[in-house]
Design a protein around this motif. Structure first.
Motif, short mmCIF file in Angstrom:
data_model
loop_
_atom_site.label_atom_id
_atom_site.label_comp_id
_atom_site.label_asym_id
_atom_site.label_seq_id
_atom_site.Cartn_x
_atom_site.Cartn_y
_atom_site.Cartn_z
N LEU A 110 -6.36 11.08 -4.80
CA LEU A 110 -6.01 9.82 -5.45
C LEU A 110 -7.24 8.94 -5.66
CD1 LEU A 110 -2.68 8.97 -3.56
CD2 LEU A 110 -2.91 9.70 -5.93
N LEU A 111 -8.17 8.95 -4.68
CA LEU A 111 -9.41 8.17 -4.83
C LEU A 111 -10.23 8.68 -6.01
CD1 LEU A 111 -10.41 7.74 -1.07
CD2 LEU A 111 -9.68 5.93 -2.65
N ASP A 112 -10.34 10.01 -6.12
CA ASP A 112 -11.08 10.58 -7.24
C ASP A 112 -10.48 10.16 -8.57
OD1 ASP A 112 -12.81 11.82 -5.51
OD2 ASP A 112 -11.73 13.74 -5.52
N ALA A 113 -9.11 10.17 -8.65
CA ALA A 113 -8.46 9.76 -9.90
C ALA A 113 -8.70 8.29 -10.19
CB ALA A 113 -6.97 10.05 -9.81
N ALA A 114 -8.64 7.45 -9.13
CA ALA A 114 -8.87 6.02 -9.33
C ALA A 114 -10.29 5.74 -9.77
CB ALA A 114 -8.53 5.26 -8.05
N THR B 34 -4.75 5.07 -12.83
CA THR B 34 -3.82 4.42 -11.89
C THR B 34 -2.72 5.40 -11.50
OG1 THR B 34 -4.23 2.26 -12.89
CG2 THR B 34 -2.25 2.48 -11.59
N ALA B 35 -2.32 5.42 -10.23
CA ALA B 35 -1.25 6.31 -9.73
C ALA B 35 -0.18 5.47 -9.05
CB ALA B 35 -1.83 7.33 -8.75
N HIS B 36 1.02 5.46 -9.65
CA HIS B 36 2.17 4.76 -9.06
C HIS B 36 3.33 5.76 -8.95
CE1 HIS B 36 0.78 0.51 -10.51
NE2 HIS B 36 0.01 1.03 -9.55
N PRO B 37 4.14 5.70 -7.89
CA PRO B 37 5.30 6.61 -7.76
C PRO B 37 6.28 6.37 -8.91
CG PRO B 37 4.85 5.52 -5.67
CD PRO B 37 4.01 4.84 -6.69
N SER B 38 6.84 7.45 -9.43
CA SER B 38 7.78 7.35 -10.57
C SER B 38 9.23 7.62 -10.17
CB SER B 38 7.37 8.33 -11.68
OG SER B 38 7.34 9.66 -11.18
N ALA B 39 9.46 8.37 -9.09
CA ALA B 39 10.83 8.72 -8.70
C ALA B 39 11.54 7.51 -8.11
CB ALA B 39 10.82 9.86 -7.69
N ALA B 40 12.84 7.34 -8.50
CA ALA B 40 13.63 6.21 -7.99
C ALA B 40 14.00 6.46 -6.54
CB ALA B 40 14.89 6.03 -8.83
N LEU B 41 14.06 5.39 -5.78
CA LEU B 41 14.46 5.47 -4.38
C LEU B 41 15.98 5.59 -4.27
CD1 LEU B 41 12.16 2.71 -2.83
CD2 LEU B 41 11.76 5.17 -2.87
N ARG B 42 16.43 6.15 -3.14
CA ARG B 42 17.84 6.30 -2.82
C ARG B 42 18.08 5.78 -1.40
NH1 ARG B 42 17.88 6.80 -7.50
NH2 ARG B 42 18.60 8.56 -8.75
N PRO B 43 19.34 5.55 -1.02
CA PRO B 43 19.59 5.06 0.34
C PRO B 43 19.06 6.00 1.42
CG PRO B 43 21.53 4.74 -1.02
CD PRO B 43 20.57 5.55 -1.83
N SER C 167 7.04 7.34 3.14
CA SER C 167 6.22 6.42 2.35
C SER C 167 5.85 7.05 1.03
CB SER C 167 4.95 6.04 3.14
OG SER C 167 4.20 7.20 3.44
N ARG C 168 5.41 6.18 0.10
CA ARG C 168 4.88 6.60 -1.19
C ARG C 168 3.47 6.02 -1.34
NH1 ARG C 168 9.51 7.58 -4.53
NH2 ARG C 168 11.05 8.54 -3.13
N THR C 169 2.62 6.72 -2.07
CA THR C 169 1.21 6.33 -2.16
C THR C 169 0.88 5.78 -3.55
OG1 THR C 169 0.69 8.10 -0.60
CG2 THR C 169 -1.15 7.09 -1.73
N PHE C 170 0.15 4.64 -3.56
CA PHE C 170 -0.31 3.99 -4.79
C PHE C 170 -1.85 4.07 -4.83
CE2 PHE C 170 3.73 2.18 -3.84
CZ PHE C 170 4.30 1.78 -5.03
N VAL D 189 -6.42 2.63 -2.33
CA VAL D 189 -5.24 3.49 -2.12
C VAL D 189 -4.36 2.82 -1.07
CG1 VAL D 189 -4.40 5.71 -1.31
CG2 VAL D 189 -6.40 5.61 -2.78
N LEU D 190 -3.07 2.67 -1.40
CA LEU D 190 -2.11 2.01 -0.50
C LEU D 190 -0.97 2.98 -0.21
CD1 LEU D 190 -0.83 -0.49 0.92
CD2 LEU D 190 0.18 -1.07 -1.31
N ARG D 191 -0.66 3.16 1.09
CA ARG D 191 0.48 3.99 1.49
C ARG D 191 1.60 3.03 1.88
NH1 ARG D 191 -0.95 8.50 5.62
NH2 ARG D 191 -1.79 9.41 3.70
N ALA D 192 2.61 2.88 0.97
CA ALA D 192 3.68 1.89 1.13
C ALA D 192 4.93 2.53 1.72
CB ALA D 192 4.02 1.27 -0.22
N SER D 193 5.56 1.83 2.67
CA SER D 193 6.79 2.31 3.30
C SER D 193 7.99 2.08 2.39
CB SER D 193 7.01 1.58 4.63
OG SER D 193 8.27 1.90 5.18
N THR D 194 8.93 3.04 2.38
CA THR D 194 10.14 2.92 1.55
C THR D 194 11.34 2.42 2.34
OG1 THR D 194 10.77 5.23 2.04
CG2 THR D 194 9.37 4.84 0.11
N GLY D 195 11.18 2.15 3.65
CA GLY D 195 12.33 1.83 4.51
C GLY D 195 13.08 0.60 4.06
N ALA D 196 12.38 -0.54 3.85
CA ALA D 196 13.07 -1.77 3.49
C ALA D 196 13.77 -1.65 2.15
CB ALA D 196 12.05 -2.93 3.46
N ALA D 197 13.11 -1.05 1.17
CA ALA D 197 13.73 -0.89 -0.15
C ALA D 197 14.95 0.03 -0.08
CB ALA D 197 12.71 -0.34 -1.14
#
Length: 466
Positions: A104-108, A113-122, A127-130, A145-153
């Motif tokens: 991801l660093l090499d791409a940036a 830019t790299a953002h997750p595209s798949a929709a979240l589900r319950p 985590s997903r990486t940006f 590069v940010l590793r974001a948690s999907t728990g709250a969403a």
């Protein structure tokens, strides 16, 4: 019918609710995912701006403090590197040396830019990486590069889905209640109409069908009631005519017989033949009246049992066979015939009364004695065939032709070969009606090598031994 209509309506309700609920659930998940992605993208933009300032001034203290404060606040790790992919700050366990992070660093650093595209589900977890480049335009001064948690969403999506499903369940329950009420409104008059039709078909006075339901059904019920009154009146008049005629003719018949008998001593010998013919016809007419009354009673009883279960009755077939064999044996002996009984299971229990089965046996034995001819043998037997108790009367007389077997139970029918034999042609019709009243039937077949086999089948009583 009500179950089938309800099933069709409920299937439509399920499809309609699903067509509404499924898109709403997907939209809810997509909307919350988009909010999550936008929030993390905004955080990345701020970190990328600080990275660009640090690259321009050479002071990374503000960037480092902000990155660590972000990780403390949200619990999400990140890594910031310069253009040579050297780490400027690493927090939350995210390392630039990690192969996935390195890609991801090499791409940036290539300004991608790299953002997750798949929709979240319950049920989404982990985590997903940006990844986002720092700099302006085509100039790249570093990468974040940010590793974001999907728990709250995911938890928010689960709550929203629960609310949608609860609302859907309430709508489904309301639609189910309405469907039951609607089908009851439509089907209940049809049930009453069907019951009344069954009573009318059985020859009984049908209950008056209450007008209810849609206007078309109310109109149909009103028309049926008018028709039922007309048909019932006609049937009752016909039944009463047969019964009253048979009954009222008994007194004139008895008076006529007395007068004929009183004339007999005054008749010349030449009139004896005429006197015998008259008394024979009187006997035949009395027998015909008795059979007409018996047939009318059997038909009425069959109609009653068609629409009602009737009392729970049973009888031992073996006992009826033994009683009828003993009663008819002297009659057969005087006619030059012999009656024998064949063994059968003593446990055969028929779902009818002793009197009904005895009347059927009497008809079949009387028929065999009349038409088998002197010297013939009659076998009276009983047994079990599947769910039926069976009583059989077999003779080795001349029998009937195959074309005549189907006509034998027709009222007033008699074989051309036996047209001079004493009888009314109603006996087998009476027996058939008595058996039909209990759900049974009468079968006539040719016996081997000659003769006729009459088989009376009556449903077995459920309490009888097998």
């Amino acid at each position: 019918m009500r179950t089938r209509v309800q099933a069709a309506l409920l299937m439509f309700v399920v499809l309609a609710v699903a067509a509404f609920a499924v898109p709403l659930l997907l939209f809810t998940a997509s909307d919350r995912t988009q909010q999550w992605v936008l929030a993390r993208s905004s955080d990345l933009d701020r970190l990328a701006s600080l990275t660009d300032q640090a690259a321009a001034t050479g002071d990374t203290s503000a960037l480092t403090a902000e990155a660590r404060r972000y990780t403390q606040l949200y619990g999400e790790g990140l890594v910031v590197t310069d253009t040579r992919r050297r780490p400027v700050v690493e927090t939350g366990g995210v390392r630039a040396a990690d192969p996935a992070v390195a890609r991801l660093l090499d791409a940036a650093l290539r300004n991608q830019t790299a953002h997750p595209s798949a929709a979240l589900r319950p049920w989404s977890h982990g985590s997903r990486t940006f990844a986002e480049p720092a700099g302006s335009g085509t100039r790249v001064s570093g990468a974040v590069v940010l590793r974001a948690s999907t728990g709250a969403a995911a938890h928010d999506i689960a709550r929203r889905w629960a609310a949608v499903l609860a609302g859907t369940a309430l709508v489904a329950v309301a639609c189910t209640v309405l469907a039951r009420a609607a089908t009851g409104w439509v089907v209940s008059p049809l049930r009453r109409l069907d019951r009344a039709v069954g009573q009318l078909a059985a020859g009984l006075p049908p209950e008056q069908t209450r007008a209810g339901g849609p206007p078309e059904l109310r109109q149909l019920a009103t028309g049926f009631n008018r028709m039922a009154r007309t048909v019932t009146a006609a049937l009752e008049q016909q039944r009463r005519l047969v019964a009253d005629t048979s009954h009222q003719m008994r007194n004139p018949m008895a008076a006529l017989r007395l007068r004929v008998d009183a004339l007999h001593p005054h008749l010349p010998p030449a009139a004896d033949r005429t006197y015998t013919g008259v008394t024979t016809e009187l006997d035949r007419l009395e027998t015909l009246l008795d059979d007409l009354l018996a047939l009318a009673a059997a038909e009425h009883r069959a109609g009653e049992l068609t629409v009602t279960d009737g009392p729970d009755v049973c009888c031992e077939v073996a006992a009826v066979v033994a009683e009828q064999g003993a009663r008819w044996e002297p009659v057969a002996r005087r006619a030059g015939l012999r009656i024998t009984s064949s063994a059968g299971p003593p446990s055969a229990v028929a779902a009818c009364t002793d009197g009904e089965l005895a009347q059927v046996a009497a008809v079949l034995l009387d028929n065999a004695i009349k038409y088998a001819g002197p010297g013939a043998g009659i076998t009276l037997g009983h047994g079990v065939e599947g769910g039926y108790a069976v009583l059989t009367v077999t003779d080795d007389g001349p029998g009937l032709r195959p074309s005549e077997l189907a006509l034998a139970t027709t009222r007033f029918w008699r074989s051309a070969d036996n047209s001079r034999t004493k009888g009314t042609g109603l006996g087998l019709a009476i027996a058939e009606q008595l058996l039909a009243a209990r759900g049974g039937r009468l079968e006539l077949t040719s016996a081997r090598p000659r003769g006729l086999r009459a088989k009376a089948l009556v449903p077995r009583h459920p309490g009888g031994a097998r």
